[in-house]
Scaffold this motif. Structure first.
Motif, short mmCIF file in Angstrom:
data_model
loop_
_atom_site.label_atom_id
_atom_site.label_comp_id
_atom_site.label_asym_id
_atom_site.label_seq_id
_atom_site.Cartn_x
_atom_site.Cartn_y
_atom_site.Cartn_z
N GLY A 376 -14.16 54.11 -111.01
CA GLY A 376 -14.37 55.46 -110.49
C GLY A 376 -14.76 56.38 -111.62
N ALA A 377 -14.76 57.67 -111.34
CA ALA A 377 -15.10 58.65 -112.36
C ALA A 377 -14.07 58.61 -113.49
CB ALA A 377 -15.15 60.05 -111.75
N ARG A 378 -14.53 58.27 -114.70
CA ARG A 378 -13.73 58.25 -115.91
C ARG A 378 -12.65 57.17 -115.95
NH1 ARG A 378 -14.25 62.18 -119.42
NH2 ARG A 378 -12.13 61.81 -120.20
N ASP A 445 -2.22 30.26 -119.85
CA ASP A 445 -3.17 31.37 -119.73
C ASP A 445 -2.46 32.71 -119.90
OD1 ASP A 445 -5.23 29.63 -119.28
OD2 ASP A 445 -5.39 30.01 -117.12
N LEU A 446 -3.16 33.63 -120.57
CA LEU A 446 -2.69 35.01 -120.71
C LEU A 446 -3.44 35.85 -119.68
CD1 LEU A 446 -1.49 37.55 -122.09
CD2 LEU A 446 -3.38 37.38 -123.76
N ASN A 447 -2.70 36.51 -118.79
CA ASN A 447 -3.31 37.39 -117.79
C ASN A 447 -2.85 38.82 -118.05
OD1 ASN A 447 -4.82 35.85 -115.50
ND2 ASN A 447 -3.04 34.58 -116.00
N ILE A 448 -3.80 39.73 -118.12
CA ILE A 448 -3.47 41.14 -118.32
C ILE A 448 -4.26 42.00 -117.33
CG2 ILE A 448 -3.15 40.68 -120.79
CD1 ILE A 448 -5.58 42.59 -121.21
N ILE A 449 -3.76 43.19 -117.09
CA ILE A 449 -4.51 44.22 -116.39
C ILE A 449 -4.95 45.25 -117.44
CG2 ILE A 449 -4.44 46.03 -114.64
CD1 ILE A 449 -4.31 43.20 -113.52
N GLU A 450 -6.24 45.50 -117.48
CA GLU A 450 -6.80 46.47 -118.43
C GLU A 450 -7.19 47.74 -117.67
OE1 GLU A 450 -9.82 45.77 -121.87
OE2 GLU A 450 -11.00 46.35 -120.11
N VAL A 451 -6.69 48.87 -118.11
CA VAL A 451 -7.06 50.16 -117.54
C VAL A 451 -7.84 50.93 -118.60
CG1 VAL A 451 -6.26 52.31 -116.50
CG2 VAL A 451 -5.00 50.18 -116.10
N GLN A 452 -9.11 51.21 -118.29
CA GLN A 452 -9.97 51.97 -119.20
C GLN A 452 -10.04 53.42 -118.71
OE1 GLN A 452 -13.80 50.08 -119.14
NE2 GLN A 452 -13.02 48.09 -119.83
N VAL A 453 -9.91 54.37 -119.64
CA VAL A 453 -10.00 55.79 -119.30
C VAL A 453 -10.90 56.46 -120.33
CG1 VAL A 453 -8.77 57.96 -118.95
CG2 VAL A 453 -7.67 55.79 -118.33
N GLY A 454 -11.94 57.14 -119.86
CA GLY A 454 -12.83 57.82 -120.79
C GLY A 454 -14.10 58.28 -120.12
N SER A 455 -14.96 58.90 -120.90
CA SER A 455 -16.20 59.46 -120.35
C SER A 455 -17.23 58.40 -120.03
CB SER A 455 -16.79 60.46 -121.35
OG SER A 455 -17.04 59.82 -122.61
N THR A 457 -17.47 53.89 -119.45
CA THR A 457 -16.75 52.61 -119.46
C THR A 457 -17.71 51.42 -119.38
OG1 THR A 457 -16.47 52.67 -117.04
CG2 THR A 457 -14.71 53.63 -118.39
N GLY A 458 -18.96 51.61 -119.76
CA GLY A 458 -19.94 50.52 -119.72
C GLY A 458 -19.67 49.46 -120.78
N GLU A 459 -20.18 48.23 -120.50
CA GLU A 459 -19.96 47.11 -121.41
C GLU A 459 -20.69 47.29 -122.74
OE1 GLU A 459 -17.95 44.27 -121.23
OE2 GLU A 459 -17.12 45.58 -119.69
N ASP A 460 -21.69 48.16 -122.79
CA ASP A 460 -22.42 48.35 -124.05
C ASP A 460 -21.72 49.31 -125.00
OD1 ASP A 460 -22.90 50.42 -122.30
OD2 ASP A 460 -25.03 50.61 -122.78
N ASP A 461 -20.56 49.84 -124.61
CA ASP A 461 -19.76 50.63 -125.55
C ASP A 461 -18.79 49.70 -126.29
OD1 ASP A 461 -18.52 52.67 -126.94
OD2 ASP A 461 -17.13 53.14 -125.31
N ILE A 462 -19.36 48.70 -126.95
CA ILE A 462 -18.58 47.74 -127.73
C ILE A 462 -19.27 47.56 -129.08
CG2 ILE A 462 -17.73 45.38 -127.94
CD1 ILE A 462 -17.58 45.20 -124.94
N ILE A 463 -18.59 47.88 -130.14
CA ILE A 463 -19.07 47.60 -131.50
C ILE A 463 -18.23 46.44 -132.03
CG2 ILE A 463 -19.48 48.52 -133.80
CD1 ILE A 463 -21.08 49.89 -131.56
#
Length: 472
Positions: A376-378, A445-455, A457-463
């Motif tokens: 959703g938004a952000r 197996d390691l299972n996690i829930i990831e919550v991203q918050v920010g302006s 969240t695209g996959e190309d914001d990875i350095i």
């Protein structure tokens, strides 16, 4: 024949769009568990040639599928040479590459070319038939595996057998026939034609000579791609520039319809290329109403249908002869008679710019997989699975913070210079701009829930700073 005389070349780079939405560009049908065994057709193909009489297989696949191939081979305990194509250039180039690599092992090698997305119901008969065809191929033939037609298919090519060769079931090829209309297909069956399965055997010198005579540019591109190839972990990555010099042409057009050395073995095993949902329906176990029901589904007043759900409860009322396939991000409803038209539908979705056309809802990575739960938004929420020993890259985001909640297993999390273990029901907070990494140090197996918050969240914001899998 000596043991290990037959060198399998597994072609595993196709897209399989007619089985959308389960099969997509990023996870095509050969790697999806479509069978009652719970294994993929690629895994079944590998197991079929993993016994006596066969050498270490050569798997030719697209570079995007390299870790899926490696993971499924490891799950079976089978070792193979994995060759990565930089792009899809059709079957002639893939087979030329495989033949050259087999020839580097043994200049007189006998090769068996198999598509990774086919189903064979009788493994013992398959092996017996392959070894029979190999004996004929050893006499200087390119032996096709012809299938006895069970219905007048308009989706397969046909082979007319000529004079018998030295082995039972083996004949010269009198002619190849293109995909016919129904009336012509019925005549072909009456006249004893076989379906062209697209699987065949040949001695390396014979195939290389035919490629040189008929499509020398394909053979030259294959040689150049191998000469310029580089090792990447356990993979052989073919040279991109040399590979691209080859025309896009199938092995049928390049060699089989031109050579005078083609033979056909009339195979005894049951076979399907599972090219569409109606073909998959034909080989599945049906209930008393003629339905194939898979996953959380319920039907009422419905007959002769294929209904599958990967996750969401899917219900059908009062429909006959339909295909209904439900995945977390897409649903297909089609007349079973029109199932082959799904390919045209996927092309339409691509033109409309729909990411679901090619992007699978579960994204596989060398360390495991992730899939989106909500966006959703952000914000964006994902489920992430990291296999034992898996390590995400050391990375940074400039537009989002992340929260990692451990659901199952243990996570070793690096945040800047701090390394800490997180267990079930514990959470790590990763602020915007921090350098971070996650590793699964455990045996489950390691299972996690990831919550991203920010302006953003695209996959190309990875350095990425470090990556053990040598990704860019």
């Amino acid at each position: 024949m000596r043991p290990n005389d037959v060198h399998p070349i597994i072609i595993a780079g196709g897209a399989g769009t007619r089985l959308w939405p389960v099969s997509r560009d990023t996870m095509p049908k050969q790697f999806v568990p479509l069978l009652e065994s719970g294994r993929s057709t690629f895994e079944e193909t590998i197991l079929r040639i993993a016994g006596p009489g066969f050498a270490r297989p050569i798997v030719v696949t697209h570079s995007e599928f390299r870790f899926v191939v490696a993971e499924q081979l490891a799950r079976l305990g089978v070792e193979a040479d994995i060759v990565l194509e930089p792009e899809r250039r059709d079957s002639a180039l893939a087979i030329a590459t495989g033949a050259l690599l087999a020839g580097s092992r043994d200049p007189e090698a006998l090769c068996l070319v198999l598509a990774a997305d086919h189903i064979v119901a009788d493994d013992e008969l398959f092996v017996e038939d392959c070894l029979t065809a190999a004996r004929c191929a050893g006499e200087g033939r390119i032996m096709m595996l012809g299938i006895h037609p069970t219905w007048p298919s308009t989706g397969y090519g046909y082979i007319a057998a000529g004079e018998p060769l030295g082995e039972d079931q083996c004949f010269q090829v009198q002619r190849f026939a293109e995909k016919p209309d129904t009336q012509t297909a019925e005549r072909y069956i009456e006249e004893g034609y076989s379906w062209n399965s697209g699987n065949f055997l040949f001695p390396v010198p014979v195939m290389l000579a035919e490629l040189e005579a008929n499509v020398p540019e394909v053979l030259a591109a294959a040689r150049g791609a191998i000469e310029g190839a580089k090792r990447d972990l356990d993979f052989l990555r073919l040279d991109k520039d040399a590979f691209a010099r080859s025309p896009r042409i199938s092995i049928d057009y390049a060699v089989m319809e031109r050579t005078r050395k083609a033979g056909v073995l009339k195979a005894r095993f049951r076979w399907s290329d599972v090219g569409s949902w109606d073909a998959l329906y034909d080989i599945k176990t049906r209930n008393d109403d003629g339905n194939v029901l898979e996953g959380p589904v319920s039907v009422l007043g419905t007959t002769g249908s294929f209904v599958r759900s990967d996750q969401v409860l899917t219900t059908v009322v009062g429909l006959d002869n339909v295909v209904v396939v439900s995945t977390p991000d897409a649903v297909l409803v089609a007349s079973k008679d029109r199932a082959p038209d799904v390919k045209a539908l996927v092309a339409q979705l691509h033109r409309e710019g729909r990411s679901e056309a090619g992007q699978h809802h579960r994204i596989h990575r060398p360390w495991g997989w992730y899939q989106r739960i909500d966006i959703g938004a952000r914000f964006q929420v994902k489920q992430i699975c990291v296999k034992p020993g898996g390590v995400l890259s050391l990375q940074r985001h400039y537009h989002r913070a992340e929260h990692w909640v451990v659901v199952h297993g243990t996570a070793e999390v690096t945040i800047d210079d701090v390394v800490r273990l997180y267990h079930e029901n514990e959470a790590a907070y990763l602020p915007i701009g921090c350098t971070h990494r996650m590793r699964n140090p455990g045996k489950i197996d390691l299972n996690i829930i990831e919550v991203q918050v920010g302006s953003y969240t695209g996959e190309d914001d990875i350095i990425r700073f470090e990556d053990i899998y040598a990704r860019n």
